[in-house]
Design a protein around this motif. Structure first.
Motif, short mmCIF file in Angstrom:
data_model
loop_
_atom_site.label_atom_id
_atom_site.label_comp_id
_atom_site.label_asym_id
_atom_site.label_seq_id
_atom_site.Cartn_x
_atom_site.Cartn_y
_atom_site.Cartn_z
N ASP A 4 0.83 -1.20 0.00
CA ASP A 4 0.00 0.00 0.00
C ASP A 4 0.87 1.26 0.00
O ASP A 4 2.07 1.20 0.25
CB ASP A 4 -0.91 0.00 1.24
N GLU A 5 0.21 2.39 -0.24
CA GLU A 5 0.93 3.66 -0.35
C GLU A 5 1.50 4.14 0.99
O GLU A 5 2.36 5.02 1.00
CB GLU A 5 0.04 4.73 -0.95
N ASP A 6 1.09 3.56 2.09
CA ASP A 6 1.65 3.97 3.39
C ASP A 6 3.01 3.34 3.67
O ASP A 6 3.65 3.66 4.66
CB ASP A 6 0.68 3.67 4.53
N ILE A 7 3.48 2.47 2.78
CA ILE A 7 4.76 1.80 2.93
C ILE A 7 5.79 2.46 2.01
O ILE A 7 5.55 2.61 0.82
CB ILE A 7 4.64 0.30 2.59
N ASP A 8 6.92 2.85 2.58
CA ASP A 8 8.02 3.42 1.80
C ASP A 8 8.80 2.26 1.18
O ASP A 8 9.49 1.53 1.88
CB ASP A 8 8.93 4.25 2.72
N ILE A 9 8.68 2.09 -0.12
CA ILE A 9 9.30 0.94 -0.79
C ILE A 9 10.83 1.01 -0.80
O ILE A 9 11.48 0.03 -1.12
CB ILE A 9 8.77 0.77 -2.23
N PHE A 10 11.39 2.15 -0.45
CA PHE A 10 12.84 2.29 -0.39
C PHE A 10 13.37 2.02 1.02
O PHE A 10 14.58 2.06 1.24
CB PHE A 10 13.26 3.69 -0.86
N ASP A 11 12.49 1.76 1.96
CA ASP A 11 12.87 1.46 3.34
C ASP A 11 12.60 -0.03 3.58
O ASP A 11 11.46 -0.45 3.79
CB ASP A 11 12.05 2.32 4.30
N MET A 12 13.66 -0.84 3.56
CA MET A 12 13.50 -2.29 3.66
C MET A 12 12.93 -2.72 5.01
O MET A 12 12.27 -3.75 5.10
CB MET A 12 14.83 -3.01 3.41
N ASP A 13 13.12 -1.92 6.06
CA ASP A 13 12.49 -2.25 7.34
C ASP A 13 10.97 -2.17 7.21
O ASP A 13 10.25 -3.02 7.73
CB ASP A 13 12.97 -1.30 8.45
N GLN A 14 10.47 -1.16 6.51
CA GLN A 14 9.02 -1.04 6.31
C GLN A 14 8.50 -2.16 5.42
O GLN A 14 7.43 -2.73 5.67
CB GLN A 14 8.67 0.31 5.71
N VAL A 15 9.25 -2.50 4.37
CA VAL A 15 8.82 -3.57 3.48
C VAL A 15 8.79 -4.90 4.23
O VAL A 15 7.83 -5.67 4.12
CB VAL A 15 9.73 -3.66 2.23
N ASP A 16 9.83 -5.18 5.02
CA ASP A 16 9.84 -6.41 5.83
C ASP A 16 8.67 -6.44 6.80
O ASP A 16 8.02 -7.47 6.97
CB ASP A 16 11.16 -6.52 6.62
N TRP A 17 8.41 -5.31 7.47
CA TRP A 17 7.29 -5.22 8.40
C TRP A 17 5.98 -5.50 7.67
O TRP A 17 5.11 -6.22 8.17
CB TRP A 17 7.24 -3.83 9.05
N CYS A 18 5.84 -4.94 6.49
CA CYS A 18 4.62 -5.10 5.71
C CYS A 18 4.39 -6.58 5.35
O CYS A 18 3.28 -7.09 5.49
CB CYS A 18 4.74 -4.24 4.45
N VAL A 19 5.42 -7.25 4.90
CA VAL A 19 5.30 -8.67 4.56
C VAL A 19 4.97 -9.49 5.82
O VAL A 19 4.12 -10.38 5.79
CB VAL A 19 6.58 -9.20 3.88
N ALA A 20 5.61 -9.16 6.93
CA ALA A 20 5.38 -9.91 8.17
C ALA A 20 3.98 -9.72 8.73
O ALA A 20 3.45 -10.61 9.39
CB ALA A 20 6.42 -9.49 9.22
N THR A 21 3.35 -8.57 8.46
CA THR A 21 2.05 -8.28 9.08
C THR A 21 0.88 -8.29 8.11
O THR A 21 -0.26 -8.37 8.56
CB THR A 21 2.08 -6.91 9.78
N ARG A 22 1.14 -8.21 6.82
CA ARG A 22 0.03 -8.10 5.86
C ARG A 22 -0.02 -9.23 4.83
O ARG A 22 -0.94 -9.30 4.04
CB ARG A 22 0.12 -6.77 5.11
N PHE A 23 0.96 -10.11 4.83
CA PHE A 23 1.03 -11.17 3.82
C PHE A 23 0.75 -12.52 4.45
O PHE A 23 1.34 -12.88 5.47
CB PHE A 23 2.43 -11.18 3.18
N GLN A 24 -0.17 -13.25 3.87
CA GLN A 24 -0.48 -14.62 4.27
C GLN A 24 -0.30 -15.50 3.04
O GLN A 24 -1.02 -15.33 2.05
CB GLN A 24 -1.91 -14.75 4.81
#
Length: 100
Positions: A4-24
């Protein structure tokens, strides 16, 4: 990968967090077999192989505020000044950083 647009795709910590919390994997993984890729890839025959896609977006039926990105207050300051470890209890530092 889609986020989603609330995730900074250039910040790998945010991308990792996003996969850990939003991906099943059972719901959000797409596999496309027999997809054309690079013919230079020696692991594929004629450049045909499988591709995957990850949907790490907030589900459409999610409750408001259920998937809000969390931030640690003053995280950058603590990391930048090297004070993060000073704030953690010794037993946690020893256990998880292997100093025991």
């Amino acid at each position: 990968m889609v986020v989603d647009e609330d995730i900074d795709i250039f910040d790998m910590d945010q991308v990792d967090w996003c996969v850990a919390t939003r991906f099943q994997a059972d719901k959000d993984l797409v596999v496309v077999n027999y997809a054309l890729g690079s013919k230079l890839d020696p692991s594929k025959e004629g450049g045909v192989g499988s591709k995957i896609g990850l949907d790490a977006t907030v589900p459409l039926n999610a409750k408001p505020m259920e998937y809000v990105v969390t931030r640690i207050p003053d995280y950058e300051r603590y990391i930048g000044e090297g004070k993060l470890l000073e704030q953690l209890p010794d037993n946690i530092v020893n256990r998880y950083l292997g100093t025991e």
